[in-house]
Design a protein around this motif. Structure first.
Motif, PDB file in Angstrom:
ATOM      1  N   PHE A  65       0.836  -1.200   0.000  1.00 29.56           N
ATOM      2  CA  PHE A  65       0.000   0.000   0.000  1.00 29.56           C
ATOM      3  C   PHE A  65       0.866   1.244   0.000  1.00 29.56           C
ATOM      4  N   PRO A  66       0.615   2.218  -0.854  1.00 29.60           N
ATOM      5  CA  PRO A  66      -0.373   2.311  -1.908  1.00 29.60           C
ATOM      6  C   PRO A  66       0.195   2.062  -3.300  1.00 29.60           C
ATOM      7  N   LEU A  67       1.448   1.611  -3.392  1.00 22.49           N
ATOM      8  CA  LEU A  67       2.071   1.532  -4.712  1.00 22.49           C
ATOM      9  C   LEU A  67       1.852   0.211  -5.420  1.00 22.49           C
ATOM     10  N   GLY A  68       1.559  -0.833  -4.689  1.00 22.23           N
ATOM     11  CA  GLY A  68       1.232  -2.118  -5.287  1.00 22.23           C
ATOM     12  C   GLY A  68       2.281  -2.650  -6.230  1.00 22.23           C
ATOM     13  N   VAL A  69       1.966  -2.692  -7.499  1.00 25.41           N
ATOM     14  CA  VAL A  69       2.778  -3.393  -8.486  1.00 25.41           C
ATOM     15  C   VAL A  69       3.868  -2.547  -9.139  1.00 25.41           C
ATOM     16  N   PHE A  70       4.029  -1.303  -8.754  1.00 18.69           N
ATOM     17  CA  PHE A  70       5.025  -0.469  -9.420  1.00 18.69           C
ATOM     18  C   PHE A  70       6.432  -0.929  -9.072  1.00 18.69           C
TER      19      PHE A  70
ATOM     20  N   GLU B 101      -2.398  14.097  -6.662  1.00 22.50           N
ATOM     21  CA  GLU B 101      -3.599  13.574  -5.990  1.00 22.50           C
ATOM     22  C   GLU B 101      -4.508  12.789  -6.931  1.00 22.50           C
ATOM     23  N   ARG B 102      -4.760  13.317  -8.118  1.00 18.18           N
ATOM     24  CA  ARG B 102      -5.689  12.645  -9.036  1.00 18.18           C
ATOM     25  C   ARG B 102      -5.150  11.293  -9.481  1.00 18.18           C
ATOM     26  N   TYR B 103      -3.901  11.254  -9.884  1.00 21.10           N
ATOM     27  CA  TYR B 103      -3.300   9.991 -10.324  1.00 21.10           C
ATOM     28  C   TYR B 103      -3.259   9.001  -9.158  1.00 21.10           C
ATOM     29  N   LEU B 104      -2.897   9.482  -7.994  1.00 23.44           N
ATOM     30  CA  LEU B 104      -2.835   8.639  -6.802  1.00 23.44           C
ATOM     31  C   LEU B 104      -4.183   7.954  -6.563  1.00 23.44           C
ATOM     32  N   ARG B 105      -5.245   8.738  -6.558  1.00 23.61           N
ATOM     33  CA  ARG B 105      -6.578   8.183  -6.253  1.00 23.61           C
ATOM     34  C   ARG B 105      -7.120   7.302  -7.392  1.00 23.61           C
ATOM     35  N   MET B 106      -6.894   7.691  -8.637  1.00 21.53           N
ATOM     36  CA  MET B 106      -7.471   6.952  -9.775  1.00 21.53           C
ATOM     37  C   MET B 106      -6.716   5.664 -10.086  1.00 21.53           C
ATOM     38  N   ASN B 107      -5.419   5.624  -9.804  1.00 23.17           N
ATOM     39  CA  ASN B 107      -4.616   4.487 -10.229  1.00 23.17           C
ATOM     40  C   ASN B 107      -3.981   3.701  -9.091  1.00 23.17           C
ATOM     41  N   LEU B 108      -3.433   4.387  -8.124  1.00 23.20           N
ATOM     42  CA  LEU B 108      -2.726   3.680  -7.059  1.00 23.20           C
ATOM     43  C   LEU B 108      -3.646   3.256  -5.921  1.00 23.20           C
ATOM     44  N   LEU B 109      -4.527   4.140  -5.495  1.00 22.12           N
ATOM     45  CA  LEU B 109      -5.412   3.817  -4.378  1.00 22.12           C
ATOM     46  C   LEU B 109      -6.616   2.990  -4.798  1.00 22.12           C
ATOM     47  N   GLN B 110      -7.075   3.163  -6.036  1.00 17.35           N
ATOM     48  CA  GLN B 110      -8.306   2.511  -6.466  1.00 17.35           C
ATOM     49  C   GLN B 110      -8.312   0.998  -6.275  1.00 17.35           C
ATOM     50  N   PRO B 111      -7.242   0.265  -6.583  1.00 22.26           N
ATOM     51  CA  PRO B 111      -7.315  -1.177  -6.353  1.00 22.26           C
ATOM     52  C   PRO B 111      -7.321  -1.541  -4.869  1.00 22.26           C
ATOM     53  N   PHE B 112      -6.760  -0.698  -4.032  1.00 21.85           N
ATOM     54  CA  PHE B 112      -6.708  -1.003  -2.604  1.00 21.85           C
ATOM     55  C   PHE B 112      -8.029  -0.741  -1.888  1.00 21.85           C
ATOM     56  N   GLU B 113      -8.808   0.202  -2.375  1.00 28.44           N
ATOM     57  CA  GLU B 113     -10.037   0.558  -1.654  1.00 28.44           C
ATOM     58  C   GLU B 113     -10.980  -0.631  -1.458  1.00 28.44           C
ATOM     59  N   PRO B 114     -11.354  -1.380  -2.503  1.00 30.94           N
ATOM     60  CA  PRO B 114     -12.248  -2.517  -2.246  1.00 30.94           C
ATOM     61  C   PRO B 114     -11.584  -3.611  -1.403  1.00 30.94           C
ATOM     62  N   ILE B 115     -10.295  -3.778  -1.565  1.00 32.69           N
ATOM     63  CA  ILE B 115      -9.590  -4.792  -0.764  1.00 32.69           C
ATOM     64  C   ILE B 115      -9.703  -4.447   0.715  1.00 32.69           C
ATOM     65  N   LEU B 116      -9.422  -3.207   1.051  1.00 38.56           N
ATOM     66  CA  LEU B 116      -9.346  -2.815   2.457  1.00 38.56           C
ATOM     67  C   LEU B 116     -10.706  -2.462   3.048  1.00 38.56           C
TER      68      LEU B 116
ATOM     69  N   ALA C 132       4.093   0.040   1.352  1.00 42.61           N
ATOM     70  CA  ALA C 132       5.164  -0.059   0.363  1.00 42.61           C
ATOM     71  C   ALA C 132       6.363   0.747   0.847  1.00 42.61           C
ATOM     72  N   PRO C 133       7.560   0.357   0.419  1.00 41.60           N
ATOM     73  CA  PRO C 133       8.695   1.243   0.652  1.00 41.60           C
ATOM     74  C   PRO C 133       8.590   2.420  -0.303  1.00 41.60           C
TER      75      PRO C 133
ATOM     76  N   LEU D 207      -2.165   9.383   4.008  1.00 43.39           N
ATOM     77  CA  LEU D 207      -2.547   8.063   3.506  1.00 43.39           C
ATOM     78  C   LEU D 207      -2.958   7.127   4.638  1.00 43.39           C
ATOM     79  N   LEU D 208      -2.139   7.079   5.687  1.00 41.44           N
ATOM     80  CA  LEU D 208      -2.346   6.086   6.744  1.00 41.44           C
ATOM     81  C   LEU D 208      -3.517   6.397   7.666  1.00 41.44           C
ATOM     82  N   ARG D 209      -3.718   7.664   7.963  1.00 39.10           N
ATOM     83  CA  ARG D 209      -4.826   8.021   8.867  1.00 39.10           C
ATOM     84  C   ARG D 209      -6.035   8.546   8.101  1.00 39.10           C
ATOM     85  N   ASP D 210      -5.805   9.526   7.230  1.00 36.16           N
ATOM     86  CA  ASP D 210      -6.937  10.174   6.558  1.00 36.16           C
ATOM     87  C   ASP D 210      -7.636   9.240   5.572  1.00 36.16           C
ATOM     88  N   VAL D 211      -6.875   8.662   4.643  1.00 38.65           N
ATOM     89  CA  VAL D 211      -7.497   7.797   3.631  1.00 38.65           C
ATOM     90  C   VAL D 211      -7.839   6.439   4.243  1.00 38.65           C
TER      91      VAL D 211
END
Length: 186
Positions: free
Chosen positions: A33-38, A49-64, A75-76, A90-94
């Protein structure tokens, strides 16, 4: 964005399937989290912010949110110049406020140590540990031996750097995961 959404939905179902039978004692801890496969070379880019939410965070939201894993491994690296290990946005707010995630957060291997040794976000290991916990990390992944970690946390609590509320949150997150996993069932 459609692929990111689909990946998240599939992963959420996978997590639910793994943890469905409590007698199996399988704990799902998705990462990174939140970089996944990169690839590691991409782990310090300026995402926005837009890229983060649309691409990096989007797969994690349903998982979590829907998968209800007992924890998540960070992620490191950095997101927009902020080490993920201390990114309270990321850790507290999102993770906690927006997604209501109630599992524990596990820092990526070496990421707490890196705060004082390579990223120079903090001057000492104790400051690195305290800053990570204050930002929303609950557990380390063997950056420091247990005694050093416990001593640093104790020092930070004693000095008022970590409040009892924050400590109780971190300990509670870990204990809740252990109870959900059946570790205290006899």
């Amino acid at each position: 964005a459609g692929t990111a959404w689909l990946a998240g939905e599939i992963a959420a179902a996978y997590v639910q399937g793994l943890q469905r039978d409590p007698s199996r004692s399988v704990a799902a801890i998705p990462g990174l989290f939140p970089l996944g496969v990169f690839e590691p070379a991409d782990r310090s880019r300026e995402w926005g912010e837009r890229y983060l939410r649309m691409n990096l965070l989007q797969p994690f939201e349903p998982i979590l949110r829907d998968g209800s894993p007992i924890g998540v491994a960070t992620a490191p690296g950095e997101v927009d110049g902020v080490p993920i290990t201390i990114d309270s946005g990321l850790l507290r707010d999102v993770l906690r406020s927006e997604w209501n995630f109630d599992g524990f957060t596990l820092a990526a291997p070496g990421s707490i140590r890196a705060l004082s040794e390579s990223e120079h976000s903090t001057a000492t290991p104790t400051q690195a540990i305290c800053q990570a916990i204050n930002s929303g990390i609950d557990m380390q992944w063997n950056d420091y031996d247990t005694g050093s970690f416990v001593n640093a946390v104790s020092e930070c609590v004693r000095d008022g750097v970590i409040s009892m509320e924050v400590l109780n949150r971190a300990v509670g997150d870990v204990l809740r995961a252990k109870f959900r996993s059946g570790l205290f069932d006899t």
